[in-house]
Design a protein around this motif. Structure first.
Motif, mmCIF file in Angstrom:
data_model
loop_
_atom_site.group_PDB
_atom_site.id
_atom_site.type_symbol
_atom_site.label_atom_id
_atom_site.label_comp_id
_atom_site.label_asym_id
_atom_site.label_seq_id
_atom_site.Cartn_x
_atom_site.Cartn_y
_atom_site.Cartn_z
ATOM 1 N N GLU A 67 0.899 -1.362 0.571
ATOM 2 C CA GLU A 67 -0.015 0.162 0.180
ATOM 3 C C GLU A 67 0.751 1.023 0.400
ATOM 4 N N LYS A 68 0.877 2.065 -1.088
ATOM 5 C CA LYS A 68 1.057 3.247 -1.384
ATOM 6 C C LYS A 68 0.142 4.170 -1.098
ATOM 7 N N ARG A 69 0.991 5.682 -0.064
ATOM 8 C CA ARG A 69 -0.036 7.061 -0.233
ATOM 9 C C ARG A 69 0.598 8.118 -0.426
ATOM 10 N N ARG A 70 -0.121 9.405 -0.779
ATOM 11 C CA ARG A 70 0.498 10.077 -0.835
ATOM 12 C C ARG A 70 -0.399 11.373 0.185
ATOM 13 N N VAL A 71 1.116 11.808 1.549
ATOM 14 C CA VAL A 71 0.174 13.211 1.967
ATOM 15 C C VAL A 71 0.341 14.332 2.313
ATOM 16 N N SER A 72 0.179 15.276 2.307
ATOM 17 C CA SER A 72 0.938 16.101 2.316
ATOM 18 C C SER A 72 1.265 16.839 4.634
ATOM 19 N N ILE A 73 1.688 16.506 4.976
ATOM 20 C CA ILE A 73 2.375 16.862 6.433
ATOM 21 C C ILE A 73 1.997 18.785 6.646
ATOM 22 N N ARG A 74 0.749 19.245 6.973
ATOM 23 C CA ARG A 74 0.593 20.716 7.109
ATOM 24 C C ARG A 74 0.497 21.140 8.590
ATOM 25 N N THR A 75 1.427 21.835 9.405
ATOM 26 C CA THR A 75 1.422 22.162 10.849
ATOM 27 C C THR A 75 0.872 23.298 11.305
ATOM 28 N N ALA A 103 -2.955 16.828 9.655
ATOM 29 C CA ALA A 103 -2.989 18.046 10.090
ATOM 30 C C ALA A 103 -2.120 17.823 11.109
ATOM 31 N N VAL A 104 -1.174 18.249 11.562
ATOM 32 C CA VAL A 104 0.043 18.364 13.121
ATOM 33 C C VAL A 104 -0.673 19.559 13.797
ATOM 34 N N SER A 105 -1.455 19.787 14.728
ATOM 35 C CA SER A 105 -1.454 21.414 15.471
ATOM 36 C C SER A 105 -1.727 21.162 16.945
ATOM 37 N N VAL A 106 -1.215 22.338 17.342
ATOM 38 C CA VAL A 106 -1.772 22.351 18.762
ATOM 39 C C VAL A 106 -3.223 22.430 18.829
ATOM 40 N N ASP A 107 -3.604 21.719 20.445
ATOM 41 C CA ASP A 107 -5.045 22.273 20.226
ATOM 42 C C ASP A 107 -5.449 23.423 20.366
#
Length: 241
Positions: A67-75, A103-107
């Protein structure tokens, strides 16, 4: 007479984004958030690798077996994320090229206690950005090419204010990992990243009304809420004449 009462408590999804590269601390936090996203994917069993000639620092390929996927990591340091509209006017830069948005975010912008990683299907993200784009255009906002269109992760989607159309991806897709910021620090090996959008957040010159319209109470409440960093429900307006 105009009287205002606003909550002073911590608010999720504060609408005035600051320049995430404006200080060494913010730059380090950005790197730490990105690395936390990468580490989370690896703990979920994915192998994370750069895409050769991908041209976009946030773009990654993740693989698990065949399995291969493309992702965009957004901070995000204010719980809003953005993608720019393509210059052709049809579709979204980077978002159209991926299967998931990580999506990597502070709460919380004011008093963050957690860093959260959300894995959002790109099909849903694209649909939300299209709704948001059409709603803001209909509301008379100017949307300059190349500027990010910002969506709140943790506010419920709503037609009013128009900036909440498309919101709530962080609610629809709960965190797959969290980091207690009071007990744990960010990973120290993060790399410098470029989220490919300008540092203009919602409510800035990236989106301004195309013409003046009479100021209504709902619009006044929206503007005050954005300026004060509180939810619209915390604004009470009384007019006496």
């Amino acid at each position: 007479m105009l009287s205002l009462r606003s909550s002073q408590s911590s608010i999720k999804g504060h609408a005035n984004m600051t320049n995430v590269n404006g200080s060494p601390i913010k730059a380090a936090t950005r790197r730490g958030l990105f690395e936390f996203g990468v580490e989370t994917l690896e703990k979920q069993g994915w192998t994370v690798s750069r895409i050769l000639r991908g041209g976009k620092a946030s773009l990654r390929q993740i693989s698990k077996g065949s399995e291969k996927r493309r992702v965009s990591i957004r901070t995000s340091q204010d719980a809003w994320i953005a993608f720019p509209r393509k210059r052709s006017g049809d579709g979204w830069v980077t978002l159209d090229d991926v299967d998931f948005v990580v999506a990597v975010s502070v709460d919380d912008k004011i008093n963050p206690t957690l860093a959260c990683v959300h894995m959002i299907p790109a099909d849903d993200a694209r649909a939300r950005y299209e709704r948001a784009y059409e709603a803001r255009k209909a509301a008379g906002h100017t949307l300059p090419v190349g500027r990010g269109l910002w969506l709140s992760l943790y506010n419920e989607e709503a037609p009013d204010p128009v900036s909440y159309v498309g919101a709530g991806m962080g609610l629809a897709y709960p965190p797959i990992a969290t980091l207690d910021l009071a007990k744990e620090g960010f990973p120290q090996d993060g790399e410098e990243v470029d989220d490919e959008v300008s540092d203009d957040g919602p409510g800035t010159s990236a989106e301004v009304p195309a013409h003046e319209i009479p100021l209504t109470i709902p619009e006044a409440k929206r503007r005050l809420a954005e300026s004060l960093g509180v939810p619209i429900s915390a604004i009470k307006i009384t007019i006496e004449h």
